[in-house]
Design an enzyme around this catalytic site. Sequence first.
Site, mmCIF file in Angstrom:
data_model
loop_
_atom_site.group_PDB
_atom_site.id
_atom_site.type_symbol
_atom_site.label_atom_id
_atom_site.label_comp_id
_atom_site.label_asym_id
_atom_site.label_seq_id
_atom_site.Cartn_x
_atom_site.Cartn_y
_atom_site.Cartn_z
ATOM 1 C CD GLU A 46 -2.910 -1.261 2.265
ATOM 2 O OE1 GLU A 46 -2.651 -0.743 3.357
ATOM 3 O OE2 GLU A 46 -3.994 -1.822 2.011
ATOM 4 C CG ASP A 82 -7.437 -5.451 5.051
ATOM 5 O OD1 ASP A 82 -6.807 -5.805 6.059
ATOM 6 O OD2 ASP A 82 -7.548 -4.265 4.688
ATOM 7 C CD GLU A 97 -9.626 -1.319 8.229
ATOM 8 O OE1 GLU A 97 -8.723 -1.928 8.822
ATOM 9 O OE2 GLU A 97 -9.478 -0.825 7.102
HETATM 10 C C1 GCU Z 1 -5.916 -2.318 5.815
HETATM 11 C C2 GCU Z 1 -6.247 -1.013 6.472
HETATM 12 C C3 GCU Z 1 -5.098 -0.071 6.413
HETATM 13 C C4 GCU Z 1 -3.859 -0.737 6.990
HETATM 14 C C5 GCU Z 1 -3.592 -2.042 6.274
HETATM 15 C C6 GCU Z 1 -2.456 -2.835 6.868
HETATM 16 O O1 GCU Z 1 -5.771 -2.154 4.443
HETATM 17 O O2 GCU Z 1 -7.373 -0.448 5.856
HETATM 18 O O3 GCU Z 1 -5.443 1.067 7.149
HETATM 19 O O4 GCU Z 1 -2.768 0.089 6.901
HETATM 20 O O5 GCU Z 1 -4.732 -2.840 6.352
HETATM 21 O O6 GCU Z 1 -2.736 -3.812 7.550
HETATM 22 O O7 GCU Z 1 -1.303 -2.514 6.658
#
Ligand code: GCU
Length: 756
Positions: free
Chosen positions: A336, A410, A438
């Site tokens: 990400e 996730d 979440e």
């Molecule tokens: C999910 C979450 C993110 C987080 C990511 C992770 O995508 O929405 O906020 O950073 O998990 O576990 O790194």
Amino acid sequence: MLALTTKTRDRVFAIAPFLNTCIRRLLPICRCIAAGAVLMAVVAGARPAHAEDGYDLWLRYRPLSGESAQAYRASTTRLIAPATSPTQIAARHELLHALTGLLGNAPPTADAVDGDGALVVGTAASSPLIARLKLDTAKIGREGYLIRSVVIDGHAATVIAANDDIGTLYGAFHFLRLLQTNQPLQHLDLRESPRLKLRLLDHWDDLDGHIERGYAGASIWDWHKLPDWLDPRYTDYARANASIGINGSVLNNVRANALSLTPLYLEKAAALAGVFRAYGIRVYLSARFSAPIEIGGLKTADPLDPQVRRWWRGKADEIYKAIPDFGGFLVKANSEGQPGPKDYDRTHAEGANMLADALAPHGGIVIWRAFVYANEKPDDRAKQAYDEFVPLDGKFHDNVLVQIKNGAIDFQPREPFHPLFGAMPKTPQVLEFQITKEYLGFATHLAYLGPLYEETLAADTFARGKGSTVAKVVDGSLYGDKHSKDALTKSRLTGMAGVANIGTDRNWSGSQFDQANWYVFGRLAWNPSASSRAIAEDWVRMTFSNDAAFVTPVVDMMMRSREAVVDYMTPLGLHHLMAHDHHYGPAPWDASGKRADWTPVYYHRADRNGIGFDRSATGSNAVAQYMPPLAQEFGDVKRVPEQYLLWFHHVSWDHRMSSGRSLWDEMVYRYTRGVEQVKQMRATWHGLDGKIDADRYAQVAAFLAIQEKEAQWWRDASIAYFQSINGLPLPAGFAPPAHPLDYYEALSFPYAPGHG
Ligand code: GCU
């Protein structure tokens, strides 16, 4: 006597040894005062002097009923516990504080057994009495303990014995749990030791106080005032964690800020480590892979570059100077948008090993996350981590663990277990759960996650034939100890991590019931085979009441609650249908994200003919990542468990379900059932009015009302959207959505909490 306030408690802790002497001298007077206080409480209608706000968590230590208190007093007539090390002091303090609250007065402390009912605590090294008993503690390790009814010099006594002070502290909490949950104290013969070595909370806390995916206020780490101001809350945090066996805390967000590794912040982290140490909790930090560039002035963060390697070695030396028992680094790399070794065409193993080499001389470890997927790759997101990491098995250094989320996408309300579990036999794997909700309704929805955790831990990977559960992969028992000579304990590293749900809210977790998710995570990390129902029962008794008329319905409600969320949000294997970015509420129509794999339409793939992600051999073939018996089961639309149907298959709307309904009718049925469940939860709670304090009762009632409203929203918005795709009528007897689809599509929540 009523429980102490936090501030008072902290002050008491600081002067505990002095207080012990005073308590002994003043005991007769104290008893009178205590009796008076109890009498006054009775006269005042037995309402606590301060509102019950959830701050005390499951360590409330409110007065037990007269009869049980009487019985327990006979087993705690005096406390014989050393108090020379900080951990010994913490254990003794906890026992005195708790027994005062539970029984009305603290037992006198003593050095010798001269009557029945002594509680003797310690190790063979710290307590001559324990040494004399020659208890068999060979197999309980450093953190384990025994709680046993014994006879010492002709007198009945109870011992809490361990090999190390931390074991006695864990044992003290267990002993107190027996009282808090109304268990008998006779004929005790308990032997406990943790199955996993690393039992960690991952805080996704940023340095500015914001918590990514946090729904309980701001970060409890007051970075600005650290290291000079040590909020008493840090001690209470450590107590709560020690009471459930958590032994590590990753202080900062995996989306890490390199500043956490600068001297300014290391000094602050060291101050927290100083508070946690007595409670057996080590501090860890999330490390930003590009830190050598951002704070080191280097031009590269290439893990094979000698300057970069030298920089990390120097950084490790600096950290250990400030925090001698520093645990290690947690790393989110090339995930990400985070930097990582792939930026330099290096593998995840090369990146992890470089950090591991820097920490190894100090006994530190690297926890490297496998949460990687790239939008640029056309392949199914669910497959990418496996494809990336399986070839690296055997390439990680001994002090590296790979941390894997429970499922391949996730933290959804339901996912099949991650196929990486059991697929890297040479690599210790840490199981990562999300405690913060979440994807399960933030703080307001009552969703007890114990059954979700248990479902993953009990799932059979078939990695070494039938019975190769995820729990056995994670605790290392599937592979024995032969693959590793790790830095911490000379045997294979094992661990479980939970993304914390803790914030500055008075009740810590954003709601009373979310405390149970913190609690059950810790208990399962200690023993991954424990029953989530039994843990829920302990929690309810400790947190609210031992009244069976309260405990039974509340535990039943908790055990059903996660399934209700699955029903009203993502039934039958649907997943990732929430709104973009903040993830609050439904948005199955959303196709607008900047990456396809962040949009719900990527996951449900609904069209006029059908719905679901084909991960069978005719689709992405993600099923092939599971071991043969499962690959066949999941890959066969006739054999796949219905709870995973749309996770693995794209099927027609008229697909016949085991209930006899068509898929579409079944979806509508399940969405509606989810809402009905929440209505029942509300009714159950309503029936319990008066059985607990009014404040916590009222907050739970209000949150359940929010949950019902939002469950209805999820149901209606989802049905409205899918109906717009398939054009099918609703089955008879099911109410249409309250609003047309465009109403739901237009809802917007720019300030929903916890954004990433
Ligand atoms: C999910 C979450 C993110 C987080 C990511 C992770 O995508 O929405 O906020 O950073 O998990 O576990 O790194």
